[in-house]
Design an enzyme around this catalytic site. Structure first.
Site, mmCIF file in Angstrom:
data_model
loop_
_atom_site.group_PDB
_atom_site.id
_atom_site.type_symbol
_atom_site.label_atom_id
_atom_site.label_comp_id
_atom_site.label_asym_id
_atom_site.label_seq_id
_atom_site.Cartn_x
_atom_site.Cartn_y
_atom_site.Cartn_z
ATOM 1 N N ARG A 51 -6.297 -8.608 14.461
ATOM 2 C CA ARG A 51 -5.819 -8.383 13.090
ATOM 3 C C ARG A 51 -5.483 -9.695 12.378
ATOM 4 O O ARG A 51 -6.024 -9.976 11.300
ATOM 5 C CB ARG A 51 -4.624 -7.435 13.089
ATOM 6 C CG ARG A 51 -4.983 -5.984 13.378
ATOM 7 C CD ARG A 51 -3.752 -5.098 13.485
ATOM 8 N NE ARG A 51 -4.082 -3.688 13.617
ATOM 9 C CZ ARG A 51 -4.174 -2.825 12.614
ATOM 10 N NH1 ARG A 51 -3.950 -3.247 11.371
ATOM 11 N NH2 ARG A 51 -4.477 -1.562 12.817
ATOM 12 N N LYS A 66 -13.475 -2.875 2.488
ATOM 13 C CA LYS A 66 -12.520 -2.781 3.599
ATOM 14 C C LYS A 66 -13.151 -1.989 4.738
ATOM 15 O O LYS A 66 -13.567 -0.842 4.553
ATOM 16 C CB LYS A 66 -11.220 -2.108 3.174
ATOM 17 C CG LYS A 66 -10.206 -2.087 4.322
ATOM 18 C CD LYS A 66 -9.073 -1.114 4.108
ATOM 19 C CE LYS A 66 -8.194 -1.067 5.354
ATOM 20 N NZ LYS A 66 -7.256 0.072 5.330
ATOM 21 N N HIS A 71 -13.335 3.616 7.919
ATOM 22 C CA HIS A 71 -12.619 3.427 9.181
ATOM 23 C C HIS A 71 -13.345 4.201 10.272
ATOM 24 O O HIS A 71 -13.574 5.402 10.132
ATOM 25 C CB HIS A 71 -11.177 3.920 9.063
ATOM 26 C CG HIS A 71 -10.437 3.320 7.908
ATOM 27 N ND1 HIS A 71 -10.704 3.676 6.598
ATOM 28 C CD2 HIS A 71 -9.463 2.388 7.860
ATOM 29 C CE1 HIS A 71 -9.910 2.983 5.798
ATOM 30 N NE2 HIS A 71 -9.151 2.198 6.539
ATOM 31 N N GLU A 95 0.856 -1.183 0.000
ATOM 32 C CA GLU A 95 0.000 0.000 0.000
ATOM 33 C C GLU A 95 0.891 1.232 0.000
ATOM 34 O O GLU A 95 1.748 1.381 0.870
ATOM 35 C CB GLU A 95 -0.915 0.031 1.224
ATOM 36 C CG GLU A 95 -1.799 1.278 1.255
ATOM 37 C CD GLU A 95 -2.568 1.456 2.553
ATOM 38 O OE1 GLU A 95 -3.758 1.795 2.492
ATOM 39 O OE2 GLU A 95 -1.965 1.267 3.637
ATOM 40 N N ILE A 96 0.675 2.122 -0.957
ATOM 41 C CA ILE A 96 1.412 3.374 -1.038
ATOM 42 C C ILE A 96 0.555 4.453 -0.390
ATOM 43 O O ILE A 96 -0.483 4.831 -0.925
ATOM 44 C CB ILE A 96 1.722 3.766 -2.499
ATOM 45 C CG1 ILE A 96 2.279 2.562 -3.283
ATOM 46 C CG2 ILE A 96 2.668 4.949 -2.540
ATOM 47 C CD1 ILE A 96 3.529 1.965 -2.718
ATOM 48 N N ARG A 97 0.976 4.950 0.780
ATOM 49 C CA ARG A 97 0.197 5.940 1.521
ATOM 50 C C ARG A 97 0.598 7.352 1.100
ATOM 51 O O ARG A 97 1.434 7.994 1.714
ATOM 52 C CB ARG A 97 0.393 5.728 3.019
ATOM 53 C CG ARG A 97 -0.388 4.561 3.597
ATOM 54 C CD ARG A 97 -1.899 4.791 3.581
ATOM 55 N NE ARG A 97 -2.236 5.962 4.375
ATOM 56 C CZ ARG A 97 -2.540 5.916 5.673
ATOM 57 N NH1 ARG A 97 -2.552 4.750 6.311
ATOM 58 N NH2 ARG A 97 -2.840 7.015 6.330
ATOM 59 N N GLN A 115 -0.880 -1.694 14.534
ATOM 60 C CA GLN A 115 -0.326 -2.547 13.480
ATOM 61 C C GLN A 115 0.847 -3.372 14.004
ATOM 62 O O GLN A 115 1.610 -2.929 14.852
ATOM 63 C CB GLN A 115 0.163 -1.705 12.303
ATOM 64 C CG GLN A 115 -0.901 -1.284 11.331
ATOM 65 C CD GLN A 115 -0.324 -0.503 10.162
ATOM 66 O OE1 GLN A 115 0.801 -0.023 10.213
ATOM 67 N NE2 GLN A 115 -1.111 -0.349 9.107
ATOM 68 N N THR A 149 1.411 2.939 10.226
ATOM 69 C CA THR A 149 0.494 3.859 9.564
ATOM 70 C C THR A 149 -0.859 3.858 10.251
ATOM 71 O O THR A 149 -1.745 4.621 9.882
ATOM 72 C CB THR A 149 0.319 3.496 8.074
ATOM 73 O OG1 THR A 149 -0.178 2.159 7.967
ATOM 74 C CG2 THR A 149 1.651 3.602 7.329
ATOM 75 N N ARG A 200 -5.469 8.563 2.606
ATOM 76 C CA ARG A 200 -6.376 8.421 3.743
ATOM 77 C C ARG A 200 -6.700 9.789 4.336
ATOM 78 O O ARG A 200 -5.809 10.590 4.611
ATOM 79 C CB ARG A 200 -5.728 7.520 4.806
ATOM 80 C CG ARG A 200 -6.587 7.246 6.020
ATOM 81 C CD ARG A 200 -7.765 6.342 5.706
ATOM 82 N NE ARG A 200 -7.311 5.040 5.225
ATOM 83 C CZ ARG A 200 -7.732 4.477 4.103
ATOM 84 N NH1 ARG A 200 -8.615 5.116 3.318
ATOM 85 N NH2 ARG A 200 -7.302 3.291 3.740
#
Length: 256
Positions: free
Chosen positions: A185, A147, A122, A38-40, A208, A204, A68
């Site tokens: 998770r 998601k 989210h 994932e490229i944030r 996590q 991120t 995001r």
């Protein structure tokens, strides 16, 4: 465009998306250990053109492009038009675009570029079952993959989330926010979530696991599967003998 761009490997129950938030991470050799990236864009402050082109050439798995919003735990505080300006220069270098529910009007533009969509939401709370089902349906209406990340308040909430994930009829990535129930998770992947998000150098999202930690969990929780990272090591899922042998070796080594 295929809706199973992130389809899970049946030989391993837990698959990993490494969430990258800096050019340093884009260039890290650790990315090869992830199943997807994932490229944030909302977190990356340096120019990434060269690094992203290089990564696209070298990385064989799916790549997700994400901006995001600050309302959903990210750093992007702009509106819908600004979001597309950030996405458009890089859309040709990735396979999937993450679109929050508030930005779903961009779904047709993403489809025009023949990219799959992760439709995301989210929340720092735990919706009830009816809310969750309605949310799943709304996300599915514009996305290929649903998601959802929510924040369980009790162990019962975690159990409920596992049940909702297992019963979902669509491709889904389910996750939790916060640190209290972070153990959910990897567990959610055992109940049907396609992927779990991890980090290489910097989180991120609170709670996590690192990529290396999740590799270990994926190895231990996927019976009969040996991750390439563990090649040459004595421990296999479901067989504790290697642990006991190694522990005995350590004990002997420490004896005075």
């Amino acid at each position: 465009m295929t809706s199973d761009a992130l389809k899970a490997d049946p030989n391993r129950l837990i698959k990993i998306i490494a969430s990258l938030s800096s050019t340093r991470e884009l260039l890290s050799p650790e990315v090869t250990k992830a199943d997807a990236l994932e490229i944030r864009l909302d977190l990356i402050t340096e120019p990434i053109d060269d690094a992203l082109h290089s990564l696209r050439t070298s990385f064989q798995g799916p790549m997700v492009l994400t901006v995001r919003s600050s309302d959903e735990g990210g750093a992007y505080a702009g509106g819908s038009a600004g979001l597309w300006k950030k996405l458009e220069p890089y859309i040709g270098l990735v396979d999937i675009i993450d679109l929050e529910i508030r930005f779903k009007d961009h779904a047709p533009q993403v489809k025009e570029h023949n990219k799959a969509i992760i439709a995301s939401c989210h929340q720092n709370r735990m919706p009830d079952d009816d809310e969750m089902q309605a949310l799943i349906e709304e996300l599915h209406s514009f996305g290929d993959i649903v998601k959802i990340a929510v924040q369980p308040q009790t162990k019962e909430d975690v159990i409920r989330l596992l049940k909702i994930t297992a019963a979902c009829p669509y491709p889904i990535i389910m996750s939790v926010t916060g640190t209290v129930y972070r153990y959910a998770r990897p567990l959610l992947c055992l109940f049907g979530s396609l992927y779990t998000y991890c980090y290489i150098h910097s989180e991120t999202s609170p709670g996590q696991y690192s990529l290396r930690e999740m590799q270990l969990l994926a190895h231990l929780l996927s019976p009969g599967f040996v991750d390439p990272w563990f090649e040459g090591r004595p421990v296999r899922s479901g067989d504790a003998s290697g642990y006991y042998e190694r522990a005995e070796q350590y004990r002997k080594h420490l004896e005075f």
